[in-house]
Design a protein around this motif. Structure first.
Motif, mmCIF file in Angstrom:
data_model
loop_
_atom_site.group_PDB
_atom_site.id
_atom_site.type_symbol
_atom_site.label_atom_id
_atom_site.label_comp_id
_atom_site.label_asym_id
_atom_site.label_seq_id
_atom_site.Cartn_x
_atom_site.Cartn_y
_atom_site.Cartn_z
ATOM 1 N N MET A 1 0.830 -1.215 0.000
ATOM 2 C CA MET A 1 0.000 0.000 0.000
ATOM 3 C C MET A 1 0.855 1.253 0.000
ATOM 4 O O MET A 1 0.487 2.265 -0.600
ATOM 5 N N ALA A 2 1.991 1.185 0.671
ATOM 6 C CA ALA A 2 2.867 2.356 0.716
ATOM 7 C C ALA A 2 3.566 2.563 -0.622
ATOM 8 O O ALA A 2 3.729 3.691 -1.076
ATOM 9 N N ALA A 3 3.957 1.469 -1.246
ATOM 10 C CA ALA A 3 4.743 1.593 -2.479
ATOM 11 C C ALA A 3 4.496 0.397 -3.398
ATOM 12 O O ALA A 3 5.286 -0.533 -3.443
ATOM 13 N N PRO A 4 3.360 0.420 -4.126
ATOM 14 C CA PRO A 4 3.086 -0.698 -5.037
ATOM 15 C C PRO A 4 4.144 -0.777 -6.139
ATOM 16 O O PRO A 4 4.638 0.256 -6.596
ATOM 17 N N SER A 5 4.471 -2.017 -6.521
ATOM 18 C CA SER A 5 5.495 -2.140 -7.569
ATOM 19 C C SER A 5 4.868 -2.088 -8.962
ATOM 20 O O SER A 5 5.568 -1.876 -9.941
#
Ligand code: ADP
Ligand code: MG
Length: 258
Positions: free
Chosen positions: A242-246
């Motif tokens: 959620m913070a940093a989707p790839s």
């Protein structure tokens, strides 16, 4: 709120393994070689755009749909697509997996008590007295004992969904599948249902939850799986994704629901 599962012998939780699962409807390939592992006692949240195959995947896990290829393992029971599945194996797997749908699916002509007791009598062969006693115990635990003699139509949506959860739990499942259990509910009512699900997770139940409730996914789930077009496009730690989707598609989906 009291614990939903108190006696140790009620909870023989099992892991779920899905291996190379594929499913088509006609020429529409809905699940394309899906593999995932849900550890015993863990919670996996399954998210993704509408039409990505989430419901079909859950329905394949408890064999409401027959997969075309692949295997589903719950505890020590494995079902292989294509192989001749005996009724006994099918029943063994279904008995271990409880499912809760968006639309409650309670029996409208039965009282709340009978809704929870009847499947125990039919599926587990419990006596009426035994089944009703267990039903009342579970209804009490979700604060709905006073609804026992009413019909579901007299209950709110949130109450009906909690009854549906209790009905599934009464069968002593070893894993529970939830398909957007709060999507049909007003947010303030959905909260009551999510609280019961959180408690179930805390009790150590293995759960796969299709949901758009990102706060639930973040706070309760151990693992997040993102699907699109019949594929798992990304999976891992819920907070990290959620913070940093790839994946760009994950990012787009999250920005639409967060
Ligand atoms: P999701 O739950 O992610 O929205 P579904 O699993 O419901 O996705 O649907 C995935 C795809 O499979 C969609 O294209 C849908 O139209 C199709 N589908 C689902 N169930 C059936 C069915 N019983 N018959 C034909 N097509 C279906
Ligand atoms: Mg769906």
């Amino acid at each position: 709120m009291p614990q939903l599962i108190t006696e140790a012998n009620e909870l023989a939780t099992a892991g779920v393994t899905i291996s190379h699962l594929s499913k088509s409807f006609g020429s529409n390939l809905v699940l394309d070689d899906i593999s995932m592992t849900v550890a015993p006692g863990s919670v996996t949240a399954l998210i993704g755009p509408s039409g990505s195959g989430k419901s079909t995947l859950l329905r394949c896990v408890n064999l409401l749909e027959q997969p075309d290829r692949g295997t589903v393992t719950v505890g020590s029971t494995t079902i292989e697509a294509g192989a001749k599945v005996t009724d006994r194996a099918l029943l063994a797997l279904r008995r271990q997996v409880g499912m809760v749908f968006q639309s409650f699916n309670l029996f409208p002509h039965m009282t709340v008590l009978r809704n929870v007791a009847y499947p125990q009598e039919k599926i587990l062969g419990r006596s009426r007295a035994e089944a009703e006693e267990r039903a009342l115990t579970l209804l009490e635990r979700v604060g709905l004992r006073d609804k026992a003699q009413q019909h579901p139509g007299r209950c709110s949506g949130g109450q009906q969904q909690r009854i549906a959860i209790v009905r599934a739990l009464a069968l002593n499942p070893r894993a529970m599948l939830f398909d957007e259990p709060t999507s049909a509910l007003d947010p303030e009512v959905g909260v009551e249902v999510l609280a019961v699900m959180r408690e179930l997770a805390d009790s150590g139940m293995t759960m796969i939850v299709v949901t758009h409730e990102m706060q639930f996914a973040r706070d309760v789930s151990d693992h997040l799986v993102v699907m699109a077009d019949g594929h798992i496009i990304e999976e891992g730690d819920p907070r990290a994704i959620m913070a940093a989707p790839s994946q760009e598609r994950t990012r787009r989906f999250l920005s639409a629901v967060l």
